[in-house]
Design a protein around this motif. Structure first.
Motif, PDB file in Angstrom:
ATOM      1  N   PRO A 254       0.792  -1.246   0.000  1.00 49.02           N
ATOM      2  CA  PRO A 254       0.000   0.000   0.000  1.00 49.02           C
ATOM      3  C   PRO A 254       0.820   1.291   0.000  1.00 49.02           C
ATOM      4  O   PRO A 254       0.368   2.312  -0.526  1.00 49.02           O
ATOM      5  N   GLU A 255       2.022   1.271   0.572  1.00 47.03           N
ATOM      6  CA  GLU A 255       2.804   2.502   0.703  1.00 47.03           C
ATOM      7  C   GLU A 255       3.752   2.752  -0.471  1.00 47.03           C
ATOM      8  O   GLU A 255       4.468   3.751  -0.488  1.00 47.03           O
ATOM      9  N   VAL A 256       3.767   1.875  -1.460  1.00 48.33           N
ATOM     10  CA  VAL A 256       4.726   2.005  -2.554  1.00 48.33           C
ATOM     11  C   VAL A 256       4.386   3.197  -3.451  1.00 48.33           C
ATOM     12  O   VAL A 256       3.217   3.533  -3.649  1.00 48.33           O
ATOM     13  N   THR A 257       5.416   3.839  -3.965  1.00 44.16           N
ATOM     14  CA  THR A 257       5.250   4.891  -4.977  1.00 44.16           C
ATOM     15  C   THR A 257       5.512   4.269  -6.342  1.00 44.16           C
ATOM     16  O   THR A 257       6.591   3.714  -6.574  1.00 44.16           O
ATOM     17  N   VAL A 258       4.514   4.326  -7.215  1.00 39.82           N
ATOM     18  CA  VAL A 258       4.634   3.739  -8.544  1.00 39.82           C
ATOM     19  C   VAL A 258       4.955   4.836  -9.553  1.00 39.82           C
ATOM     20  O   VAL A 258       4.239   5.839  -9.635  1.00 39.82           O
TER      21      VAL A 258
END
Length: 411
Positions: A254-258
């Motif tokens: 959920p916290e990933v930056t894509v």
């Protein structure tokens, strides 16, 4: 089960061995092989000596050369079938340095590594067999090459399921396509590759996966798998434009930056630009995503839209994805240089294509053997090195609001 097809030469050799030695046990067969290994190694060393001197034994070149053969020495070798004594050729000036069995080396049980290395570099079983025959004067059957390379399958299976690092600062995901023969037809398959940068600045290929197409559902399964293998957190994922991939990644992490790859966006946009304008068009784009600040980026984008208004299709690609351009400027320049493109994983695919371009693979196992061995070759090149400017990357991660606590958790 269908009968296994064997090379007639291999069958003939096996029959001759059985006829000559009449083995009644595995030990008897190993003793027979030891007798064969000796002449085989000697033949290979003689081939190397011929190459070193530039002529074969008893050729007219022998009289004209200042360096000649100088008899033989004895050497006891340790092979996978036991101890074998061989006669090693010598030259008068002592300059002969054999490559197959170097001086002072006595353990040749890992000679299979030479065949595996050739296989890893994309040589077919036929090419390997012909190469060995050309250099050493005896043939190695296709079945033998296959048996040797099959020895990596347990290692490959272990590698595909191994535990992973608990955190990756950057992941780069991409697909390439290759061909597999399926019964009587050939079909394209998507090879999924994930390259990670660890918190220590090391490269790590997390795995290789195969599917008939590239789809968000397969990527979801892959992200779910790497989480099960120990990955707790990912800071950034750089990707191309597969629909749904971004949502799928965030569903698992959920916290990933894509981050969308700028190079892919360029490729998508120049489809709408005449070739005569490619150079000027891409130069204008570089001023946008390569700007020094968000304000400068936004200003450059307005100028870009005005300059290239004649190509609305190209401009719309960037309008739809401009949030990914703006996102870059939330981070320091060292981070931006890493996350803005998937070139790191595409470089791996370029290396893969060198060993897959010769044609279709008979099955997915044959494909994975080649790709896995290629990964091991790449890992040798990466040993001891770090991602360029990694210390600056870590400093910028530590001072970024929202990342500081996550970074401290994993360093």
């Amino acid at each position: 089960m269908a009968k296994i097809k064997r090379d007639p030469k291999s069958v003939e050799l096996a029959n001759r061995i059985i006829e000559e030695y009449q083995p009644e046990s595995v030990e008897d067969m190993q003793n027979a092989l030891k007798d064969i290994f000796g002449p085989m190694f000697e033949s290979m060393l003689k081939g190397e000596m011929n190459h070193h001197l530039g002529y074969k034994s008893n050729d007219k070149g022998e009289k004209e050369s200042s360096n000649r053969r100088n008899g033989y020495g004895k050497k006891l070798l340790h092979t996978s079938s036991g101890e074998v004594e061989i006669a090693t050729p010598r030259d008068r000036d002592g300059s002969f340095e054999p490559q197959l069995i170097p001086k002072r080396q006595r353990d040749v049980s890992a000679i299979e590594d030479k065949v595996i290395s050739m296989y890893a570099r994309g040589m077919s079983q036929r090419d390997i067999s012909l190469t060995i025959e050309d250099i050493y004067g005896f043939s190695v059957s296709h079945d033998m090459v296959s048996d040797i390379t099959d020895s990596v399958i347990p290692e490959l299976e272990e590698w595909q399921t191994r535990p992973l690092s608990n955190c990756y600062a950057f992941l780069f995901v991409d697909c390439m396509f290759t061909t597999i023969r399926n019964e009587y037809e050939t079909k394209k398959y998507a090879v999924y590759t994930i390259l990670g940068y660890t918190m220590q600045g090391k490269k790590d290929v997390l795995g290789l996966w195969l599917n008939e197409t590239e789809s968000k559902h397969k990527w979801m399964q892959i992200f779910d798998e790497i989480k099960a293998r120990g990955v707790e957190d990912i800071f950034f994922i750089s990707m191309d434009g597969v629909s749904g991939l971004e949502e799928g990644a965030r569903a698992i992490f959920p916290e990933v930056t894509v981050q969308r790859c700028m190079v892919h966006l360029i490729r998508n946009s120049i489809k709408y630009v005449p070739s005569k304008d490619y150079k000027a068009f891409t130069a204008s784009l570089k001023k946008v995503y390569g700007a020094q600040s968000l304000k400068a980026c936004q200003s450059a984008f307005e100028s870009f839209k005005q300059q290239w208004s004649a190509y609305p299709g190209a401009i719309n690609v960037w309008i739809r994805n401009f949030n990914h351009v703006e996102q870059l400027f939330e981070y320091g320049s060292a981070i931006r240089r890493i996350m803005y493109t998937t070139n790191a994983v595409e470089s791996i695919h370029s290396s893969f294509r060198k060993v897959t371009k010769k044609g279709a693979f008979p099955n997915d196992t044959a494909l994975f053997k080649v790709l896995y061995l290629r990964v091991k070759e790449l890992e040798k090149k990466w040993e001891g090195g770090h991602i360029q400017n990694w210390s600056m990357v870590m400093n910028q991660l530590l001072i970024h609001e929202g990342l500081e606590e996550r970074v401290h958790k994993y360093i």
